[in-house]
Enzyme design. Sequence first.
Site, PDB file in Angstrom:
ATOM      1  N   LYS A  66       0.916  -1.237  -0.046  1.00 43.61           N
ATOM      2  CA  LYS A  66       0.096   0.125  -0.035  1.00 43.61           C
ATOM      3  C   LYS A  66       0.841   1.258   0.039  1.00 43.61           C
ATOM      4  O   LYS A  66       1.969   1.273   0.624  1.00 43.61           O
ATOM      5  CB  LYS A  66      -0.912   0.070   1.246  1.00 43.61           C
ATOM      6  CG  LYS A  66      -1.798   1.256   1.191  1.00 43.61           C
ATOM      7  CD  LYS A  66      -3.104   0.474   0.491  1.00 43.61           C
ATOM      8  CE  LYS A  66      -4.197   1.826   0.541  1.00 43.61           C
ATOM      9  NZ  LYS A  66      -3.612   2.764  -0.450  1.00 43.61           N
TER      10      LYS A  66
ATOM     11  N   LYS B 196       5.322   1.607   8.891  1.00 42.52           N
ATOM     12  CA  LYS B 196       4.000   2.570   9.448  1.00 42.52           C
ATOM     13  C   LYS B 196       2.801   1.473   9.589  1.00 42.52           C
ATOM     14  O   LYS B 196       1.972   1.492  10.630  1.00 42.52           O
ATOM     15  CB  LYS B 196       3.726   3.407   8.258  1.00 42.52           C
ATOM     16  CG  LYS B 196       2.504   4.469   8.937  1.00 42.52           C
ATOM     17  CD  LYS B 196       2.263   5.346   7.721  1.00 42.52           C
ATOM     18  CE  LYS B 196       3.548   6.296   7.228  1.00 42.52           C
ATOM     19  NZ  LYS B 196       3.318   6.967   6.083  1.00 42.52           N
TER      20      LYS B 196
ATOM     21  N   LYS C  34       5.332   2.525  -2.670  1.00 41.84           N
ATOM     22  CA  LYS C  34       5.132   3.927  -3.149  1.00 41.84           C
ATOM     23  C   LYS C  34       5.303   4.039  -4.674  1.00 41.84           C
ATOM     24  O   LYS C  34       5.884   3.260  -5.289  1.00 41.84           O
ATOM     25  CB  LYS C  34       6.308   4.725  -2.353  1.00 41.84           C
ATOM     26  CG  LYS C  34       6.038   6.368  -2.000  1.00 41.84           C
ATOM     27  CD  LYS C  34       4.844   6.311  -1.078  1.00 41.84           C
ATOM     28  CE  LYS C  34       4.457   7.565  -0.894  1.00 41.84           C
ATOM     29  NZ  LYS C  34       3.550   7.854   0.320  1.00 41.84           N
TER      30      LYS C  34
ATOM     31  N   THR D  76      -4.833  12.110   7.335  1.00 39.11           N
ATOM     32  CA  THR D  76      -3.413  12.115   7.868  1.00 39.11           C
ATOM     33  C   THR D  76      -3.310  13.458   8.844  1.00 39.11           C
ATOM     34  O   THR D  76      -2.545  13.079   9.941  1.00 39.11           O
ATOM     35  CB  THR D  76      -2.535  12.603   6.608  1.00 39.11           C
ATOM     36  OG1 THR D  76      -2.601  11.493   5.564  1.00 39.11           O
ATOM     37  CG2 THR D  76      -1.214  12.746   7.059  1.00 39.11           C
TER      38      THR D  76
END
Length: 429
Positions: A68, A92, A104, A188
């Site tokens: 992801k 994370k 990414k 976020t």
Amino acid sequence: MSKNILQDALARLSHIAQNHSEYNAILEALSQPQSTLTSHIAIRKDNGTTAYFKAYRCRYNDLLGPTKGGIRFHQHADQSEVEALALWMTLKCAVVGVPFGGAKGAVTVDPKKLSPMELERLARAYIRANADFIGPELDIPAPDVYTNARIMGWMMDEYEKITRTKCPAVITGKPVAFGGSHGRDSATGRGAFLCIDALAKKLGWRVADKTFAIQGFGNGGYHCAKLLQDAGYKVVAVSDSKGGIYSELGLDIESVYSEKQRSNTLRAVYCQHSVCEDVEHTQISNDELLALKVDILVPAALAGVIHSGNAKQIQADYIVEIANGPITSDVDQQLREQGTHVIPDILANAGGVIVSFFEWCQNRQGETWPEQKVHEKLGQYMNDAFERAWQRYQQHDNSMREVVYKLALQKLSEALEAHGTADYFSHSD
């Protein structure tokens, strides 16, 4: 700033794990990405010419589940940055208990120089180049720097055309009308705010006494700043790529945001309906913002903004990292010796991937959750992760970064052991 962000990220990871032989196997597994696809993608410009751009997609590690990670459009994006970001996403997800690995993507482009039609062509070209590399059970992209819900919608549509399927779970952060999740835009910033609020409760802060400076007024920085002000904190400085503004009395975040949307300029204003009036403020540079005497500094822009050249100038008592990798590894110890405590990015900015996980779940279950449910579940994930880190922090004489990284390594080590090291590396090949 480190010229090779991945090597800097790996150096930090190795330093934190030194003298812990139980992490040797997982460090080996994390020492390089599983797969990185690089492409040169072409689009037709509005004037009829053809432009070429370098594009990347990295699937760093899938021990915990399908990978992801966001896709950024930025002129300085390169393979090292993409792979470092994918590594941080791996850590994370482990820290906050999301069953994803890390990935990414990026295109090396200045998106401000493209028209809306050219941006759409670029987004669709990126998916055509990576369609076999992504999928709802393999690798799920999301928005990042200079990409947004609209761009994710174009990408999802292109993937569905290629595969001749309806597949909303292939992309997260898309418009709600396309199966996106309520609460994703603010996730976020909200996650970072929840970390700050949890810290305040642990330390018994009087909210009105605490001052904040936020470098970066994009999605994460704005939402965090707005939530902080709504909770009674004083945000005295914000900045974007052009510079910042400072007011000792505090800024009205919603008014500043409205003015930026209207004029593309950061100004301290107070708006009532459509009328905005200037409020006394000082124009400052991004470097000056980082050096302000505030209680909490929030770097919410790009990697490497705090480094050996300016670490001595940092006066904040706490740094909460919304950006990925805003502090280079070589100044971790220096900041600690200066008395600056850091809440690291792999915890503080995890709200985005948590709500992306919620969106993926909703898509696969055919459900749409109300925004309040999303906020409540995000709060549970963030507060549980912060509590695990805080309890370990209280028990050991370590920095919060060390504690959080070790929690991630422990989770990944357990997964590697359960998988079987030999079988895992064979699968990775």
